[in-house]
Design a protein around this motif. Structure first.
Motif, short mmCIF file in Angstrom:
data_model
loop_
_atom_site.label_atom_id
_atom_site.label_comp_id
_atom_site.label_asym_id
_atom_site.label_seq_id
_atom_site.Cartn_x
_atom_site.Cartn_y
_atom_site.Cartn_z
N ALA A 1 0.84 -1.20 0.00
CA ALA A 1 0.00 0.00 0.00
C ALA A 1 0.87 1.25 0.00
CB ALA A 1 -0.92 0.00 1.21
N VAL A 2 0.58 2.19 -0.86
CA VAL A 2 1.26 3.48 -0.88
C VAL A 2 0.22 4.57 -0.63
CG1 VAL A 2 3.22 2.82 -2.30
CG2 VAL A 2 1.09 3.49 -3.41
N TYR A 3 0.61 5.58 0.10
CA TYR A 3 -0.35 6.60 0.50
C TYR A 3 0.35 7.94 0.63
CZ TYR A 3 1.61 4.49 4.71
OH TYR A 3 2.48 3.94 5.63
N ALA A 4 -0.43 9.00 0.50
CA ALA A 4 0.12 10.36 0.54
C ALA A 4 -0.25 11.04 1.85
CB ALA A 4 -0.41 11.17 -0.64
N TYR A 5 0.64 11.91 2.33
CA TYR A 5 0.40 12.78 3.47
C TYR A 5 0.49 14.23 2.99
CZ TYR A 5 1.20 9.04 6.96
OH TYR A 5 1.13 7.91 7.73
N VAL A 6 -0.25 15.13 3.64
CA VAL A 6 -0.12 16.55 3.37
C VAL A 6 0.15 17.29 4.68
CG1 VAL A 6 -1.56 16.57 1.30
CG2 VAL A 6 -2.64 16.88 3.53
N THR B 1 -2.66 12.22 -7.32
CA THR B 1 -2.28 11.36 -8.44
C THR B 1 -1.00 10.61 -8.09
OG1 THR B 1 -3.30 12.84 -10.04
CG2 THR B 1 -1.69 11.27 -10.88
N PHE B 2 -1.05 9.28 -8.20
CA PHE B 2 0.10 8.41 -8.01
C PHE B 2 0.63 8.00 -9.38
CE2 PHE B 2 -2.25 8.16 -4.14
CZ PHE B 2 -1.37 7.84 -3.12
N THR B 3 1.95 8.03 -9.55
CA THR B 3 2.56 7.69 -10.84
C THR B 3 3.77 6.80 -10.62
OG1 THR B 3 1.90 9.85 -11.72
CG2 THR B 3 3.53 8.62 -12.97
N GLN C 1 -8.25 9.91 -2.95
CA GLN C 1 -8.81 11.13 -2.38
C GLN C 1 -8.38 11.32 -0.93
OE1 GLN C 1 -10.98 13.17 -4.32
NE2 GLN C 1 -10.31 11.77 -5.95
N ILE C 2 -8.07 12.58 -0.58
CA ILE C 2 -7.95 12.99 0.82
C ILE C 2 -9.21 13.77 1.14
CG2 ILE C 2 -6.69 14.36 2.51
CD1 ILE C 2 -4.15 13.84 0.97
N VAL C 3 -9.94 13.34 2.15
CA VAL C 3 -11.21 13.99 2.49
C VAL C 3 -10.97 14.99 3.62
CG1 VAL C 3 -12.52 11.97 1.78
CG2 VAL C 3 -11.84 12.21 4.17
N PRO C 4 -11.81 16.03 3.73
CA PRO C 4 -11.65 17.00 4.83
C PRO C 4 -11.61 16.31 6.19
CG PRO C 4 -13.21 17.83 3.21
CD PRO C 4 -12.90 16.42 2.81
N GLN C 5 -10.82 16.88 7.08
CA GLN C 5 -10.57 16.40 8.43
C GLN C 5 -9.62 15.20 8.46
OE1 GLN C 5 -13.85 16.66 11.41
NE2 GLN C 5 -15.18 16.99 9.63
N THR C 6 -8.97 14.89 7.34
CA THR C 6 -7.90 13.90 7.33
C THR C 6 -6.72 14.48 6.55
OG1 THR C 6 -8.63 12.80 5.30
CG2 THR C 6 -9.55 11.99 7.38
N TYR C 7 -5.54 13.87 6.74
CA TYR C 7 -4.34 14.37 6.06
C TYR C 7 -3.73 13.31 5.14
CZ TYR C 7 -1.95 11.77 9.81
OH TYR C 7 -1.53 10.79 10.69
N TYR C 8 -4.43 12.21 4.88
CA TYR C 8 -3.83 11.10 4.15
C TYR C 8 -4.85 10.46 3.20
CZ TYR C 8 -6.30 9.08 8.12
OH TYR C 8 -7.26 8.80 9.06
N PRO D 1 -6.42 6.87 1.59
CA PRO D 1 -6.70 5.58 2.24
C PRO D 1 -5.50 4.64 2.19
CG PRO D 1 -8.56 6.24 0.88
CD PRO D 1 -7.46 7.21 0.58
N PHE D 2 -5.43 3.77 3.20
CA PHE D 2 -4.29 2.87 3.35
C PHE D 2 -4.47 1.52 2.66
CE2 PHE D 2 -3.68 5.23 7.57
CZ PHE D 2 -2.86 6.17 6.98
N ASP D 3 -5.60 1.28 2.02
CA ASP D 3 -5.80 0.01 1.32
C ASP D 3 -6.66 0.25 0.08
OD1 ASP D 3 -8.80 -0.79 2.04
OD2 ASP D 3 -7.86 -0.02 3.86
N THR D 4 -6.53 -0.65 -0.88
CA THR D 4 -7.21 -0.48 -2.16
C THR D 4 -8.73 -0.61 -2.04
OG1 THR D 4 -6.87 -2.82 -2.66
CG2 THR D 4 -5.22 -1.26 -3.48
N THR D 5 -9.20 -1.39 -1.07
CA THR D 5 -10.65 -1.61 -0.96
C THR D 5 -11.39 -0.35 -0.52
OG1 THR D 5 -10.36 -2.43 1.30
CG2 THR D 5 -10.37 -4.06 -0.47
N SER D 6 -10.68 0.57 0.13
CA SER D 6 -11.33 1.81 0.58
C SER D 6 -10.92 3.01 -0.28
CB SER D 6 -10.99 2.08 2.05
OG SER D 6 -9.59 2.18 2.23
N GLY D 7 -10.36 2.73 -1.46
CA GLY D 7 -10.03 3.81 -2.38
C GLY D 7 -8.57 4.16 -2.45
N GLY D 8 -7.72 3.37 -1.77
CA GLY D 8 -6.29 3.64 -1.79
C GLY D 8 -5.60 2.98 -2.97
N VAL D 9 -4.28 3.13 -3.00
CA VAL D 9 -3.45 2.66 -4.12
C VAL D 9 -2.37 1.73 -3.57
CG1 VAL D 9 -1.87 3.40 -5.96
CG2 VAL D 9 -3.91 4.76 -5.43
#
Length: 239
Positions: free
Chosen positions: A134-139, A164-166, A188-195, A197-205
């Motif tokens: 799992a790869v994920y972004a922080y802001v 966008t992940f490349t 997607q990063i949704v409001p009130q979070t900084y990351y 998703p950590f898994d593909t089933t919930s929208g992560g990469v």
């Protein structure tokens, strides 16, 4: 018989406000402190001099240039949120003033800066038979090669942030539920979070190794600085 008593009148208590630096489009928490607790209950008004720095009484309310927070008698420390207006590419300082009846005003400078993004989760080494990672972004606020502190996406902005992940073709591929594997995926990063998703089933990469070699995974988002750590490298060896 005459009598007398000495009375000492203390100086007017002050209000102190803790300063923060906020990323554009993000929201950290901070607080103010009343110099006396026996105030009988007061309303504290906080005002930002620059519209790029917004104020909110909590994490779920869109920020404005001025807010008023009621404070119960005996309470001295109260939290609130600072939000950075989107689209800021340079540091913008704003004087925030706190005022309340019976107290002298407190002022502090809050600063909004262009926010940064970084990628996490990619292992330094893996094999062609290893499970996907799992790869994920922080802001957050850019610092050094990455972001520190991380800060949540603000409430009241344009909504979710698309990241966008490349990854170049050949050594590995990017996976996401409901989409074909490829060199590019979004999350997607949704409001009130900084990351993201950590898994593909919930929208992560996730990164899936294919063949031996060295490759990278990078992230980007509109309006965010791509820090050095927005790109990570992995080496895939033949199992």
């Amino acid at each position: 018989q005459s009598d007398s008593i000495n009375v000492t009148v203390a100086a007017v208590p002050t209000i102190s406000v803790n300063a923060v630096t906020v990323g554009s489009g993000l929201q950290p928490s901070t607080s103010f402190f009343l110099g006396a607790g026996n105030h009988g209950g007061v309303s504290v008004t906080l005002t930002s001099a620059d519209p790029a720095v917004l104020l909110s009484p909590n994490a779920t309310t869109a920020g404005t240039s001025q807010i008023t927070i009621p404070v119960a008698n005996g309470v001295q420390s109260v939290g609130f949120y600072v939000q950075g207006l989107e689209g800021q590419t340079q540091a913008v300082p704003s004087v925030v003033t706190a005022s309340a009846p019976g107290f002298s005003n407190g002022t502090v400078t809050m600063t909004v800066v262009q926010a940064g993004i970084t990628v996490n989760g990619l292992p330094g080494t893996t094999t062609t038979l290893s499970a996907s990672s799992a790869v994920y972004a922080y802001v957050g606020v850019p610092l050094g090669n990455g972001v520190s502190p991380v800060q949540n996406l603000r409430v009241g902005g344009p909504g979710n942030l698309t990241v966008t992940f490349t990854s170049p073709a050949g050594v590995g591929e990017l996976l996401k539920a409901g989409t074909a594997a490829g060199t590019t995926q979004t999350a997607q990063i949704v409001p009130q979070t900084y990351y993201t998703p950590f898994d593909t089933t919930s929208g992560g990469v996730a990164f899936h190794p294919l063949s031996s070699g060295t490759t990278t995974v990078s992230v980007s988002a509109p309006g965010f600085i791509t820090t050095t750590n927005a790109t990570q490298t992995t080496t895939v060896s033949q199992a």
